[in-house]
Design an enzyme around this catalytic site. Structure first.
Site, PDB file in Angstrom:
ATOM      1  CG  ASP A 167     146.686  77.127  84.541  1.00  0.00           C
ATOM      2  OD1 ASP A 167     147.870  77.302  84.259  1.00  0.00           O
ATOM      3  OD2 ASP A 167     145.982  76.729  83.548  1.00  0.00           O
TER       4      ASP A 167
ATOM      5  CB  CYS B 183     138.182  69.972  85.664  1.00  0.00           C
ATOM      6  SG  CYS B 183     138.447  71.829  85.234  1.00  0.00           S
TER       7      CYS B 183
END
Length: 858
Positions: free
Chosen positions: A741, A788
């Site tokens: 993102d 992550c």
């Protein structure tokens, strides 16, 4: 069974529903049909019929044809807010009309200046019994032009609650009251949301308002109530779990069913913002596909990384051709048993595949559930009973359901359309007397499959080590086929575009899954060197797995933790086997998606505890629910958004629905042993959001009587969060950077858009600079910073991330053994030097070149 032809009710430009600027219509939640951008000011009947209802705002009316098809004619988008201004109704409820009769007229200038859009819709709202086809879109139409066909039953649909579902006379019943807090009442969008939620209950559901009752599973019935802001609604439910269903539906209505919630008497009328008249924009030209690539001329194609790795081999083309089937069958007495037997055979084969591949069993179980979906099966059987062949009826039903899924904003859900296309082909194969899912198991060893899209059944019987690589013109990186390819260790690239169709059979290629590059007809020396590299990597991987369980320590003694990203319970065993030192990201969406109601606290706790047990005491970081916007939940309608990626997502949904978040927090707090779990909050943009969530955690911890604290972390996915990481670190115990993102926001490229996917690279210097800023912000308080996102699984990114100060990577389980082995060879001094140099170049390509020069073995 009859077929009726609908004529254009308006003059203008006809377009498909997905072009409508309203998700309820664009995603066909209201019904199937088409839209028209009008140039006139009259709405006329598209066929003979009876007017079921004229909306009180006079912007819409519903007509029932003799076949029972209920056709909603809706002028403009959000025109309900005009409260009738600019509209004149020329018919009334119950009036018989003939095709071409004037139904409504409107002042097009008023609508153009005050409505959100003039685009008007004609949809069949009782689509469970009818099929829409032959839509004449992409052209100008005049009133009376034939533009759509509706096929369905001959009996008029009964919209009474009793007709909705038969329930035993002694079935439990329940009811509840709720005040309607939607400014314009149950117009098309909230009515569709309520009807879809009601359909999840097998029993009868009715809504009563001012003494009138409506079948809650019918959009037309709900709109026909003529509800207004402040109305008291009674929700009546019969059948099992009636009280629970009432509670759920009351909650949905109270939350607004996707419309803003306003209190009666407190909201002044707000006129729609002025908008320019909608202009029909022709669809972009389809990508041109030229002749086959010529031997001896190297071609480079770029796509999207799906499964890392490198392979060399000859191409085997697997582009699908449309299978010709006869529309007319031998009669229902013959075709229905044929279809039923084919469905049963494919179901049995799926069960067998789940047994043979237990680690991926959930995929085949999901396919079984799709194959047993009552709407899908009923639609196919309805076609057979109407005289269609089993093949034709099954294809039409499967394709209709697949199209609905493919238009969803959530890429993960849209990729489930591939599963339906897979099932369509499997059933057709059985009907044709072939084995379903023969797939790719008979290909020569080392083949590189190039296809428009690989389906899960293609890989179900493929042994590990058979395929060299997979390259798809379409598809996404989270499809079920990619999950299976990853389990087989097959380097895979997706979204290569239609130029992949030009690769001839047998062409030698190099698949670089680490860079998402496919080299066609490369020089012989490149093929030879890549073969050597691939063989060396295979041997190295086998060796790396022997030491995978050891701690990860750099060559200079620096400790780096390597965790796994998990999506469900079944992922845990593989992650531990590959050497994961814990779970750095548990995506809890698997519990919330693809179901009709939110999971209970007990359901969540059970799943989290199983994962914690499977990790054997290793750390487990659980991310709170990350849905909304691009990942809608059917039981939690949210307001429509023009740009969902920038809307209600992550923590924003949790703060809007606090009880949903509190339930999840309680489930996590109960996991034992205490201290093994941490909570991670997605899409944090400001310290105030962390403060609210921390307060919730402390309150729920106190209610449970848990004295032990729990670590609370923030995900850094929004550029603003990286810039103020020092402030967020005051309230967060750790930070974890979600590079997927973060990259799309930094580069202004939607990661679900195949047109820009090849340019979306997390190693862009701008992204790296924000990662450094986040690390520097966390340093004064000693906060751990992890990554992550996808970058954590990219070996080329590892030395850069470590050089920037990241001390924990959470990666895809399949790459962990190799990743740990590579990190053990690194020295922090070298990593910092290359990272610093990377911050001073202009592009991701230059960054990757720097890494390769320093570590040529990559």
């Amino acid at each position: 069974m009859t077929e009726i032809n609908l004529t254009a009710p308006l003059a203008g430009w006809a377009m498909s529903l997905e072009e409508v600027p309203d998700p309820a219509f664009a995603q066909r939640l209201v019904g199937d049909g088409l839209a028209i951008d009008p140039v006139g000011n009259e709405l006329r009947a598209p066929c003979d019929g009876v007017i079921l209802s004229v909306h009180r705002a006079r912007h819409a009316c519903t007509l029932r044809a003799a076949s029972g098809a209920e056709i909603l004619l809706h002028v403009g988008v959000d025109t309900v807010a005009l409260n009738g201004t600019g509209f004149t109704a020329h018919v009334k409820d119950g009036q018989a009309v003939r095709a071409g009769d004037l139904l409504l007229s409107f002042d097009i200038n008023v609508l153009a200046s005050r409505a959100r859009s003039l685009v008007s819709m004609m949809v069949v709202v009782n689509g469970d019994s009818f099929q829409v086809g032959d839509c004449a879109t992409g052209r100008s139409v005049e009133i009376g032009d034939r533009i759509m066909t509706v096929i369905g039953g001959t009996l008029a649909a009964d919209s009474s609650p009793a007709a909705a579902d038969a329930v035993p006379a002694d079935a439990p019943t329940a009811e509840g009251q709720v005040q309607l807090c939607i400014a314009q009442g149950l117009h098309a969008r909230p009515a569709a949301a309520l009807a879809n939620a009601a359909k999840a209950h097998p029993g009868a559901v009715a809504i009563v308002c001012r003494g009138r009752s409506a079948n809650a599973k019918s959009v037309v019935s709900l709109m026909g109530l003529g509800t207004v802001l402040g109305d008291e609604l009674t929700v009546q439910v019969s059948g099992g779990n009636a009280a629970t269903v009432v509670e759920q539906l009351v909650g949905l209505i109270r939350a607004g069913l996707g419309d803003p919630v306003v209190q009666p008497g407190s909201a002044p009328a707000v006129a729609a913002a002025p908008a320019a008249p909608a202009v029909a924009v022709p669809a972009p030209a389809e990508e041109a596909v030229g002749p086959p690539f010529a031997a001896g001329e190297e071609v480079l194609l770029k796509g999207t990384i799906a499964v890392p790795g490198v392979a060399v081999g000859p191409v085997v083309r697997r582009f699908r051709t449309v299978q010709a089937v006869n529309e007319t069958g031998a009669g229902a007495a013959v075709e229905e048993p044929r279809l039923t037997r084919a469905l049963a055979q494919v179901t049995a084969q799926l069960a067998d595949a789940a047994t043979r591949m237990p680690e991926q069993g959930a995929i085949f179980q999901a396919h079984q559930a799709l194959l047993e979906d009552p709407e899908l099966v009923d639609a196919a059987l309805a076609g057979v009973r109407a005289g269609q062949s089993a093949e034709w009826a099954w294809s039409r039903a499967s394709q209709a359901h697949a199209e609905v899924l493919s238009r969803l904003a959530d890429a993960r859900m849209a990729e489930r359309a591939a599963d339906l296309r897979d099932l369509e082909q499997q059933v057709l194969a059985v009907l044709a007397g072939r084995s379903a899912g023969a797939g790719l198991a008979d290909l020569p060893k080392g083949s590189v499959v190039v296809a428009d899209e690989i389906l899960p059944s293609d890989l179900a019987g493929v042994p590990a080590g058979l395929l060299g690589g997979i390259c798809m013109a379409h598809g996404g990186p989270t499809s079920h086929a990619v999950i299976l390819a990853s389990a087989l260790g097959v380097p895979t690239i997706v979204a290569l575009g239609r130029q992949a169709e030009r690769i001839p059979d047998g062409a030698p290629v190099i698949v670089d899954g680490n860079r998402a590059e496919l080299r066609v007809f490369p020089p012989e020396d490149a093929l030879a060197s890549t073969r050597d590299v691939a063989a060396q990597r295979a041997a190295r991987r086998a060796e790396n797995r022997k030491s995978a369980g050891e701690l990860c320590v750099m060559a200079d003694g620096t400790r780096i933790e390597v965790f796994a990203n998990l999506g469900r319970v079944g992922d845990t065993a593989e992650a531990v086997q590959e050497g994961a030192e814990g779970c750095g990201l548990l995506r809890t969406e698997f519990l919330f998606l693809e179901r009709q109601s939110a999971p209970t606290e007990e359901e969540q706790y059970d799943q989290y505890q199983q994962i914690a047990d499977g990790l054997g005491g290793r750390p487990l970081i659980i991310r709170t629910l990350d849905v909304g916007g691009d990942k809608p939940l059917p039981y939690m309608p949210l307001p429509p958004e023009e740009n969902p990626v920038l809307g209600l997502r992550g923590v924003r949904v949790g703060l809007r629905e606090p009880e949903l978040l509190r339930t999840q927090i309680r489930a996590i707090l109960r996991v034992k042993p205490y201290g093994v779990c941490s909570i991670m909050v997605p899409m944090i943009a400001s310290p105030s959001e962390m403060k609210i969530v921390r307060t919730m955690v402390d309150e729920e911890r106190a209610k449970l009587g848990r004295a032990e604290p729990i670590a609370l972390g923030a995900m850094i996915e929004v550029p603003a969060a990286a810039l103020i990481a020092d402030r967020i670190s005051i309230l967060a115990d750790f930070l974890s950077i979600g590079t997927n993102d973060l990259t799309q926001y930094v580069l202004a490229m939607d990661r679900g858009n195949p047109h820009v996917a090849a340019h979306l690279d997390a190693l862009h210097p701008g992204v790296l600079r924000l990662i450094r800023q986040a690390v520097q912000g966390a340093a004064p308080l000693g906060r751990t910073v992890a990554v992550c996102g996808g970058s954590a699984s990219d070996p080329m990114a590892a030395p850069l991330l470590l050089g920037l100060g990241v001390t924990e990577l959470s990666a895809t389980p399949a790459v962990i053994a190799d990743l740990k082995a590579f990190i053990r060879t690194l020295r922090m001094e070298d990593c910092r030097a290359v990272a610093e140099a990377a911050l001073g170049v202009d592009s991701a390509e230059e960054v990757r070149a720097l890494v390769v020069r320093q570590w040529p073995e990559l």
